[in-house]
Design an enzyme around this catalytic site. Sequence first.
Site, PDB file in Angstrom:
ATOM      1  N   GLY A  46     -10.585  47.326  23.535  1.00 38.32           N
ATOM      2  CA  GLY A  46     -11.483  48.245  24.230  1.00 38.32           C
ATOM      3  C   GLY A  46     -10.831  49.310  25.075  1.00 38.32           C
ATOM      4  CD  GLU A 101     -10.666  44.709  30.440  1.00 34.69           C
ATOM      5  OE1 GLU A 101     -10.451  45.249  29.336  1.00 34.69           O
ATOM      6  OE2 GLU A 101     -10.691  43.480  30.575  1.00 34.69           O
ATOM      7  CG  ASP A 105     -20.121  42.288  32.414  1.00 32.26           C
ATOM      8  OD1 ASP A 105     -20.724  41.538  33.183  1.00 32.26           O
ATOM      9  OD2 ASP A 105     -20.683  42.882  31.472  1.00 32.26           O
TER      10      ASP A 105
END
Length: 181
Positions: A46, A101, A105
Amino acid sequence: MATLNNDINEILVSKDELDEINRRLGAQITKDFADKNLLVVGILKGSVYFMTDLTRHIDLPLKLDFLAVSSYGGGTTSTGAVKIIKDIDIDLAGYDLLIVEDILDSGRTLDYVCRMLKTRGANSISVCTLLDKPERRVVDLTPDYVGCSVPDEFVVGYGLDYDQQYRNLPYIGSLKRDIYE
């Protein structure tokens, strides 16, 4: 003809906003790491778009490496069980790490990664996340650098995915619920 854009409910962070985030964070990181031995560690897959663009705005010598971890499988929520798929190749002794990152979350995965890397002899460990969802945090983890906060929606684009799709969108958008429910 179906396109990825048709699956997006709303654009939350535009391409221009992403460019500004990278410039702002790159300037701050340049200042903060001026006299340090910088190793930028991207969390795959990601962070790859964000890390690539961010490091273009860091005006310092640096090295890059990657760590691939998984705690999602094919779903939309973390399982809490972290699996290391690809470890860092560089000996961390003497480096000041900047972990990059895509989204912070629950914090479970990043907390695990930070605790694991602290045992490897780095001078320091800092965290830079493109997106933050602080209301979803279940561990005590505060990033050092944050691009922006996003609402508690399932977001994709600019590296973030749903089941390996949507990473190539040039913005970050909320995915329509009927796609993933």
